[in-house]
Design an enzyme around this catalytic site. Structure first.
Site, PDB file in Angstrom:
ATOM      1  N   ARG A 103     -38.850 -13.537 -18.324  1.00  0.00           N
ATOM      2  CA  ARG A 103     -39.624 -14.336 -17.353  1.00  0.00           C
ATOM      3  C   ARG A 103     -39.564 -13.604 -16.027  1.00  0.00           C
ATOM      4  NH1 ARG A 103     -39.387 -20.717 -16.246  1.00  0.00           N
ATOM      5  NH2 ARG A 103     -40.635 -20.598 -18.126  1.00  0.00           N
ATOM      6  N   HIS A 131     -47.956 -17.840 -20.735  1.00  0.00           N
ATOM      7  CA  HIS A 131     -46.690 -18.420 -21.198  1.00  0.00           C
ATOM      8  C   HIS A 131     -46.895 -18.835 -22.665  1.00  0.00           C
ATOM      9  CE1 HIS A 131     -42.922 -20.398 -21.212  1.00  0.00           C
ATOM     10  NE2 HIS A 131     -43.027 -21.185 -20.165  1.00  0.00           N
TER      11      HIS A 131
HETATM   12  C1  NCD Z   1     -43.614 -24.111 -16.795  1.00  0.00           C
HETATM   13  C2  NCD Z   1     -43.589 -22.666 -16.302  1.00  0.00           C
HETATM   14  O1  NCD Z   1     -42.506 -22.112 -16.049  1.00  0.00           O
HETATM   15  O2  NCD Z   1     -44.680 -22.117 -16.233  1.00  0.00           O
HETATM   16  N1  NCD Z   1     -42.349 -24.577 -17.149  1.00  0.00           N
HETATM   17  C3  NCD Z   1     -41.958 -24.440 -18.459  1.00  0.00           C
HETATM   18  O3  NCD Z   1     -41.722 -23.346 -18.930  1.00  0.00           O
HETATM   19  N2  NCD Z   1     -41.900 -25.540 -19.210  1.00  0.00           N
HETATM   20  C4  NCD Z   1     -44.366 -25.042 -15.908  1.00  0.00           C
HETATM   21  C5  NCD Z   1     -44.030 -25.122 -14.448  1.00  0.00           C
HETATM   22  O4  NCD Z   1     -43.118 -24.478 -13.955  1.00  0.00           O
HETATM   23  O5  NCD Z   1     -44.734 -25.888 -13.785  1.00  0.00           O
END
Ligand code: NCD
Length: 304
Positions: A103, A131
């Site tokens: 990430r 994602h």
């Molecule tokens: C999301 C992201 O990181 O994009 N979170 C997740 O992984 N469930 C959504 C967000 O941060 O709003």
């Protein structure tokens, strides 16, 4: 699926999605029964941005399969702090692990790193990009609650910076879904995503008011305004709090509407919705474990 990198949802065919979801359903039925599937597997976690669900569900998933996770830790506690490049960090962690989850705040980071590592790289979110593993658990939740065909879905909130939206919208083009995007003008889907959806023959409409479409929806996917991606805090303040739902909003919804949210929520869904039949967002977060087990199982199968 191939033993391969997963960078965007555009890589996922309908068959890919269905095979992960079917396998996930087996894990979901008895998650504790698979502890000897991959006893030697190690998953590397490289998170350069905050995460609760993605990181912890990947960690739980690999442990449920009998393997283990190694975690780079926070940027503050890692060698990134000493000036190490992203490519170097990833290459080193890839040497400790059978697959990596990355990430990063920069869009395109996962694609770039995938060129440096020779284990499968899973994009756990690249800036305002994609994602795809979230999409798989979103699709699983939609399939369980509303079905993936003949689906009318509303996707509301920050469509510009919301990477979960970009991935979900692409993946839904594999199914018979009408997609209704609801956002302020300033947070519409990026042109590149709209173009890709058009090319994929998606059935897409854009709205500024939820009320225009709410009564027709089977699923309403609510998202957080991605405050951290706004170049100007004032711009965020102008629209903050505008696109939320509560029980009053939902009076016009179908009785069997499914409300989803990738979480974390800020104030987009009033807590009074949590205990209603509409709410599927905590179940959605929990689905991250069986779905990521299924994905990892497929990636690791070739190692046996
Ligand atoms: C999301 C992201 O990181 O994009 N979170 C997740 O992984 N469930 C959504 C967000 O941060 O709003």
């Amino acid at each position: 699926m191939r033993r391969d990198h997963l960078i965007t949802a555009k890589q996922l065919s309908r068959e890919d999605v269905e095979s992960v979801l079917d396998r996930a359903a087996e894990f979901d039925a008895d998650p504790a029964a698979f502890g000897d599937r991959h006893p030697d597997a190690v998953l590397g976690l490289c998170f350069f941005e905050p995460s609760t669900r993605t990181k912890m569900s990947f960690e739980t998933a690999i442990k449920r399969l009998g393997g283990d996770a190694v975690d780079m830790g926070t940027v503050e506690s890692s060698s990134v702090k000493k000036g190490e490049s992203l490519a170097d960090t990833a290459r080193v962690v890839a040497g400790y692990a059978d697959a990596l989850v990355l990430r990063h705040p920069s869009q395109g980071a996962a694609k770039m790193v995938s060129e440096f590592v020779d284990v499968p790289l899973l994009n756990g979110g690249d800036g305002a990009g994609h994602h795809p593993t979230q999409t798989l658990l979103d699709l699983y939740t939609i399939r369980e609650n509303a079905g993936l065909d003949d689906l009318t879905i509303g996707i509301m909130g920050d469509l510009k910076y919301g990477r979960t939206v970009h991935s979900l919208a692409h993946a839904l083009t594999n199914f018979d879904a009408s997609q209704h995007f609801v956002s302020p003008e300033s947070l519409r889907l990026p042109r590149s995503v709209r173009y890709d959806l058009h090319e994929a023959g998606a059935n897409v409409r854009e709205h500024t008011e939820l009320g225009e479409i709410l009564p027709a929806l089977d699923v309403l996917y609510v998202t957080r305004i991605q405050r951290e991606r706004f170049p100007d805090e004032n711009e965020y303040q102008e629209i903050a709090g505008e696109y939320g739902i509560d029980l009053e909003t939902l009076e016009d919804a179908k009785d069997d509407l499914t409300v989803m949210h990738p979480l974390p929520r800020v104030d987009e869904i009033a807590p009074e919705v949590d205990d209603t039949e509409y709410a599927a967002y905590f179940e959605q977060a929990h689905n991250g474990v069986p779905v990521r087990m299924a994905l990892l199982d497929q990636l690791l199968e070739g190692d046996e």
